[in-house]
Write an enzyme that holds these catalytic residues in place. Structure first.
Site, PDB file in Angstrom:
ATOM      1  N   ASP A 161       0.811  -1.224   0.000  1.00  0.00           N
ATOM      2  CA  ASP A 161       0.000   0.000   0.000  1.00  0.00           C
ATOM      3  C   ASP A 161       0.842   1.271   0.000  1.00  0.00           C
ATOM      4  O   ASP A 161       0.458   2.292   0.564  1.00  0.00           O
ATOM      5  CB  ASP A 161      -0.972   0.003   1.202  1.00  0.00           C
ATOM      6  CG  ASP A 161      -1.804  -1.258   1.244  1.00  0.00           C
ATOM      7  OD1 ASP A 161      -2.198  -1.730   0.166  1.00  0.00           O
ATOM      8  OD2 ASP A 161      -2.038  -1.775   2.347  1.00  0.00           O
ATOM      9  N   LYS A 176       1.787   1.968  -5.164  1.00  0.00           N
ATOM     10  CA  LYS A 176       2.309   1.372  -6.402  1.00  0.00           C
ATOM     11  C   LYS A 176       1.357   1.599  -7.570  1.00  0.00           C
ATOM     12  O   LYS A 176       1.793   1.809  -8.697  1.00  0.00           O
ATOM     13  CB  LYS A 176       2.527  -0.147  -6.210  1.00  0.00           C
ATOM     14  CG  LYS A 176       3.529  -0.491  -5.127  1.00  0.00           C
ATOM     15  CD  LYS A 176       3.667  -1.985  -4.929  1.00  0.00           C
ATOM     16  CE  LYS A 176       2.436  -2.634  -4.340  1.00  0.00           C
ATOM     17  NZ  LYS A 176       2.151  -2.267  -2.951  1.00  0.00           N
ATOM     18  N   GLY A 221      -4.617  -4.408  -3.603  1.00  0.00           N
ATOM     19  CA  GLY A 221      -5.610  -3.359  -3.797  1.00  0.00           C
ATOM     20  C   GLY A 221      -4.880  -2.094  -4.166  1.00  0.00           C
ATOM     21  O   GLY A 221      -4.090  -1.588  -3.377  1.00  0.00           O
ATOM     22  N   HIS A 222      -5.056  -1.639  -5.388  1.00  0.00           N
ATOM     23  CA  HIS A 222      -4.366  -0.434  -5.855  1.00  0.00           C
ATOM     24  C   HIS A 222      -5.402   0.625  -6.187  1.00  0.00           C
ATOM     25  O   HIS A 222      -6.274   0.393  -7.016  1.00  0.00           O
ATOM     26  CB  HIS A 222      -3.540  -0.728  -7.102  1.00  0.00           C
ATOM     27  CG  HIS A 222      -2.609  -1.891  -6.960  1.00  0.00           C
ATOM     28  ND1 HIS A 222      -1.656  -1.964  -5.977  1.00  0.00           N
ATOM     29  CD2 HIS A 222      -2.490  -3.030  -7.676  1.00  0.00           C
ATOM     30  CE1 HIS A 222      -0.982  -3.084  -6.095  1.00  0.00           C
ATOM     31  NE2 HIS A 222      -1.472  -3.764  -7.120  1.00  0.00           N
ATOM     32  N   GLN A 227       1.776  -6.539  -3.351  1.00  0.00           N
ATOM     33  CA  GLN A 227       2.363  -6.656  -2.016  1.00  0.00           C
ATOM     34  C   GLN A 227       3.702  -5.909  -1.963  1.00  0.00           C
ATOM     35  O   GLN A 227       3.859  -4.943  -2.660  1.00  0.00           O
ATOM     36  CB  GLN A 227       2.509  -8.128  -1.590  1.00  0.00           C
ATOM     37  CG  GLN A 227       1.166  -8.836  -1.418  1.00  0.00           C
ATOM     38  CD  GLN A 227       0.494  -9.174  -2.737  1.00  0.00           C
ATOM     39  OE1 GLN A 227       1.075  -9.786  -3.606  1.00  0.00           O
ATOM     40  NE2 GLN A 227      -0.752  -8.772  -2.897  1.00  0.00           N
ATOM     41  N   ASP A 274       2.578  14.623   1.772  1.00  0.00           N
ATOM     42  CA  ASP A 274       1.560  15.581   2.238  1.00  0.00           C
ATOM     43  C   ASP A 274       0.927  15.163   3.565  1.00  0.00           C
ATOM     44  O   ASP A 274       0.472  16.011   4.337  1.00  0.00           O
ATOM     45  CB  ASP A 274       0.463  15.740   1.169  1.00  0.00           C
ATOM     46  CG  ASP A 274      -0.118  14.392   0.733  1.00  0.00           C
ATOM     47  OD1 ASP A 274       0.658  13.554   0.232  1.00  0.00           O
ATOM     48  OD2 ASP A 274      -1.330  14.174   0.908  1.00  0.00           O
TER      49      ASP A 274
HETATM   50  P1  GDP Z   1      -0.730   0.169  -3.581  1.00  0.00           P
HETATM   51  O1  GDP Z   1      -1.359  -1.080  -3.064  1.00  0.00           O
HETATM   52  O2  GDP Z   1       0.738   0.218  -3.355  1.00  0.00           O
HETATM   53  O3  GDP Z   1      -1.100   0.450  -5.005  1.00  0.00           O
HETATM   54  O4  GDP Z   1      -1.330   1.363  -2.696  1.00  0.00           O
HETATM   55  P2  GDP Z   1      -2.865   1.589  -2.285  1.00  0.00           P
HETATM   56  O5  GDP Z   1      -3.603   2.088  -3.471  1.00  0.00           O
HETATM   57  O6  GDP Z   1      -3.391   0.398  -1.570  1.00  0.00           O
HETATM   58  O7  GDP Z   1      -2.716   2.721  -1.173  1.00  0.00           O
HETATM   59  C1  GDP Z   1      -2.145   3.964  -1.462  1.00  0.00           C
HETATM   60  C2  GDP Z   1      -3.218   5.063  -1.247  1.00  0.00           C
HETATM   61  O8  GDP Z   1      -2.586   6.307  -1.179  1.00  0.00           O
HETATM   62  C3  GDP Z   1      -4.208   5.162  -2.375  1.00  0.00           C
HETATM   63  O9  GDP Z   1      -5.464   5.523  -1.832  1.00  0.00           O
HETATM   64  C4  GDP Z   1      -3.666   6.293  -3.251  1.00  0.00           C
HETATM   65  O10 GDP Z   1      -4.674   6.985  -3.961  1.00  0.00           O
HETATM   66  C5  GDP Z   1      -3.052   7.172  -2.206  1.00  0.00           C
HETATM   67  N1  GDP Z   1      -1.870   7.938  -2.625  1.00  0.00           N
HETATM   68  C6  GDP Z   1      -0.859   7.569  -3.462  1.00  0.00           C
HETATM   69  N2  GDP Z   1       0.107   8.518  -3.503  1.00  0.00           N
HETATM   70  C7  GDP Z   1      -0.296   9.502  -2.634  1.00  0.00           C
HETATM   71  C8  GDP Z   1       0.297  10.725  -2.199  1.00  0.00           C
HETATM   72  O11 GDP Z   1       1.384  11.116  -2.594  1.00  0.00           O
HETATM   73  N3  GDP Z   1      -0.419  11.464  -1.280  1.00  0.00           N
HETATM   74  C9  GDP Z   1      -1.629  11.060  -0.784  1.00  0.00           C
HETATM   75  N4  GDP Z   1      -2.248  11.820   0.108  1.00  0.00           N
HETATM   76  N5  GDP Z   1      -2.200   9.901  -1.190  1.00  0.00           N
HETATM   77  C10 GDP Z   1      -1.543   9.131  -2.086  1.00  0.00           C
HETATM   78  P1  IMO Z   2      -0.934  -4.306  -2.193  1.00  0.00           P
HETATM   79  O1  IMO Z   2      -0.544  -4.855  -3.532  1.00  0.00           O
HETATM   80  C1  IMO Z   2      -0.971  -4.805   2.143  1.00  0.00           C
HETATM   81  C2  IMO Z   2      -1.077  -8.925   3.652  1.00  0.00           C
HETATM   82  C3  IMO Z   2      -2.338  -9.373   4.382  1.00  0.00           C
HETATM   83  C4  IMO Z   2      -1.741 -10.368   5.363  1.00  0.00           C
HETATM   84  C5  IMO Z   2      -0.640 -11.036   4.531  1.00  0.00           C
HETATM   85  C6  IMO Z   2      -1.045 -12.370   3.905  1.00  0.00           C
HETATM   86  O2  IMO Z   2      -2.206  -3.543  -2.199  1.00  0.00           O
HETATM   87  O3  IMO Z   2       0.196  -3.563  -1.554  1.00  0.00           O
HETATM   88  P2  IMO Z   2      -2.621 -13.010   1.853  1.00  0.00           P
HETATM   89  O4  IMO Z   2      -4.089 -12.783   1.651  1.00  0.00           O
HETATM   90  O5  IMO Z   2      -1.760 -12.409   0.806  1.00  0.00           O
HETATM   91  O6  IMO Z   2      -2.299 -14.457   2.116  1.00  0.00           O
HETATM   92  O7  IMO Z   2      -2.301 -12.246   3.242  1.00  0.00           O
HETATM   93  O8  IMO Z   2      -0.308 -10.116   3.508  1.00  0.00           O
HETATM   94  N1  IMO Z   2      -1.309  -8.382   2.287  1.00  0.00           N
HETATM   95  C7  IMO Z   2      -1.237  -7.077   1.995  1.00  0.00           C
HETATM   96  N2  IMO Z   2      -1.013  -5.999   2.777  1.00  0.00           N
HETATM   97  N3  IMO Z   2      -1.093  -4.648   0.804  1.00  0.00           N
HETATM   98  C8  IMO Z   2      -1.283  -5.725   0.005  1.00  0.00           C
HETATM   99  O9  IMO Z   2      -1.281  -5.633  -1.346  1.00  0.00           O
HETATM  100  C9  IMO Z   2      -1.406  -7.012   0.592  1.00  0.00           C
HETATM  101  N4  IMO Z   2      -1.604  -8.254   0.101  1.00  0.00           N
HETATM  102  C10 IMO Z   2      -1.534  -9.083   1.161  1.00  0.00           C
HETATM  103  O10 IMO Z   2      -2.952  -8.296   5.039  1.00  0.00           O
HETATM  104  O11 IMO Z   2      -1.118  -9.698   6.426  1.00  0.00           O
HETATM  105 MG    MG Z   3      -2.823  -1.686  -1.744  1.00  0.00          MG
END
Ligand code: GDP
Ligand code: IMO
Ligand code: MG
Length: 427
Positions: free
Chosen positions: A13, A16, A40-41, A223, A332
């Site tokens: 998270d 990416k 989850g992106h 991940q 931010d």
């Molecule tokens: P990922 O799994 O690595 O793709 O990340 P996620 O989407 O799960 O979580 C990142 C969250 O931060 C998302 O809701 C993005 O929209 C948000 N985000 C990404 N870059 C920034 C940033 O520079 N500032 C803020 N405030 N939010 C960001």
């Molecule tokens: P993105 O791509 C954050 C965590 C789960 C749990 C562990 C194992 O959005 O960064 P699983 O269901 O994969 O067997 O769970 O890994 N986990 C994540 N945490 N971001 C993710 O993906 C994750 N995918 C799995 O919360 O601790």
């Molecule tokens: Mg994510």
């Protein structure tokens, strides 16, 4: 610039999805190489917000071919739900290509993921419950079902029968669940085959030819480094290789064709699920990071655990992945703190560790050694260049860069595509 890998440096998270989407316009292929719909992106484009799980984030870039490669585990129901959801919003998904070698998540593995977690009680991992672990276990056990098996009903039935022989014993005798019938599994999987068939290809060959023709390939990891089954905080990890090495095995692209490894890293740290987390904040600062950063899981909605930036983890990510560039995100969110702590080393029973401790026991007992940086109060979300930032924010970025082992190429100041400062070009 032939092949680039983009991975997460912390526990996921990091942002990416946003980073991949930004590069999507400059590359020919975006390839998902590991994980499945545990990811989850969130990608924000103007007024539109997209939550992607199984599809590569490049699906949102017209002109780029999204690829689900061999290293991914696919829940076919989720795949078509996501495709339909995007098509309904006017996104063209017709270029999607799926590897014939990718494994599919059968219904019994979703059940097993959930019941195993319940059975583990306090020892649970906190998985996303999507069947990821059991499906990778089947792959390693050589009882997995692959996409190509759906094209031969006889083979598919034989494989499902083989897998269920043991699984039904476990479901019934250990977990007190109903047995799963071969027919129900086969029927469910075959219900997708007509839609799936035109998307399936030898993706390793497709990407190799693309690279030969001078095309650019972006390999997008799900991940992150510390969730990697080999290099993460085992057993509190996911079941695939989320580090840059996984990009090769998960796609069929050899290491000597990879030119850059981009690691996405948050200006602080978060983690979902169980496991050690040295800089975790269980106080008001943690609450404030969660509220300011909207730190709730994109996949499960769980509140993310929050803590300060950990430079030991950043250096570890640099070493394990061969990071050439960092993308710093969510700067931010740190606006408004008087002092911002950064973990520069750990202490374990009076001993200082500048690198990740060798044993998980030591990592569990690690307490952070903090350095404190002056904060800023100005709203930085409208900044578009490094020079637009307050001096203290500039200093914070340069200090993190110095500690983390690789240059910072961009800085995020908001979720929108536009809210990014480029420090040096990535492609
Ligand atoms: P990922 O799994 O690595 O793709 O990340 P996620 O989407 O799960 O979580 C990142 C969250 O931060 C998302 O809701 C993005 O929209 C948000 N985000 C990404 N870059 C920034 C940033 O520079 N500032 C803020 N405030 N939010 C960001
Ligand atoms: P993105 O791509 C954050 C965590 C789960 C749990 C562990 C194992 O959005 O960064 P699983 O269901 O994969 O067997 O769970 O890994 N986990 C994540 N945490 N971001 C993710 O993906 C994750 N995918 C799995 O919360 O601790
Ligand atoms: Mg994510």
């Amino acid at each position: 610039m032939p092949a680039l890998v983009l991975i997460g440096a912390q526990w996921g998270d990091e942002g990416k999805g946003k980073a991949t989407d930004q590069l999507g316009g400059q590359v020919d292929f975006v390839v998902k190489f590991n994980g499945g719909n545990n990811a989850g992106h969130t990608v924000v484009i103007g007024d539109e917000t997209y939550a992607l799980h199984l599809l590569p984030s490049g699906i949102l870039s017209p002109g780029c071919t999204p690829v689900i490669a061999n290293g991914v585990v696919i829940d076919l129901g989720v795949l078509f739900q996501e495709i339909d959801g995007l098509e309904g919003r006017g996104i063209d998904t017709s270029r999607l290509v799926v590897s014939a070698d990718a494994h599919v998540i059968a219904s019994y593995n979703r059940v097993l993921d959930k019941v195993t977690e319940r059975f583990l009680g306090s020892r649970k991992i906190g998985t996303t419950g999507r069947g990821i672990g059991p499906t990778y276990a089947d792959k390693m056990n050589r009882v997995g079902i692959r996409v190509q098996d759906l094209f031969d009903e006889k083979i598919l039935r034989a494989k499902v029968e083989g897998a269920l022989e043991l699984k039904n014993q476990v479901l019934v005798k250990v977990y007190n669940r109903k047995a799963v019938t071969v027919d129900s599994v086969v029927e469910d999987l075959l219900s997708y085959v007509d839609r799936l068939r035109p998307m399936v290809a030898d993706t390793g060959l497709l990407l190799a030819k693309g690279l030969d023709d001078g095309k650019t390939v972006l390999l997008e990891g799900g991940q992150a480094t510390l969730l990697d089954v080999d290099h993460g905080t085992y057993p509190f990890v996911t079941s695939s290789n989320a580090t840059s090495g996984g990009a090769c095995t998960g796609s069929g692209i050899p290491p000597n064709r990879i030119d850059k490894v981009i690691a996405v890293i948050k200006a602080y740290t978060t983690r979902v699920g169980e496991g050690p987390f040295p800089t975790e904040l269980l106080d008001e600062d943690g609450e404030r990071l969660r509220a300011n950063g909207h730190e709730y899981g994109t996949t499960t909605g769980r509140p993310r655990r929050c803590g300060w930036y950990d430079a030991v983890i950043a250096r570890y990510a640099t070493r394990v992945n061969g990071v050439t560039d960092f993308v710093l995100t969510k700067l931010d969110v740190l606006t408004g703190w008087d002092k911002i702590p950064v973990c520069v080393a750990y202490e374990v029973e009076g001993k200082r560790f500048d690198e990740m401790p060798m044993t998980q026991t030591d990592f569990h007992h690690a307490t952070p050694v903090y350095e404190y940086f002056d904060g800023w109060t100005e709203d930085i979300r409208a900044a578009r260049s490094f020079e637009d930032l307050p001096k203290n924010a500039q200093f914070y970025i340069r200090a993190l860069e110095e500690m983390s082992g690789a240059p910072f190429s961009s800085v995020g100041v908001g979720p929108d595509r536009e809210q990014t400062l480029e420090l040096r070009p990535l492609v």
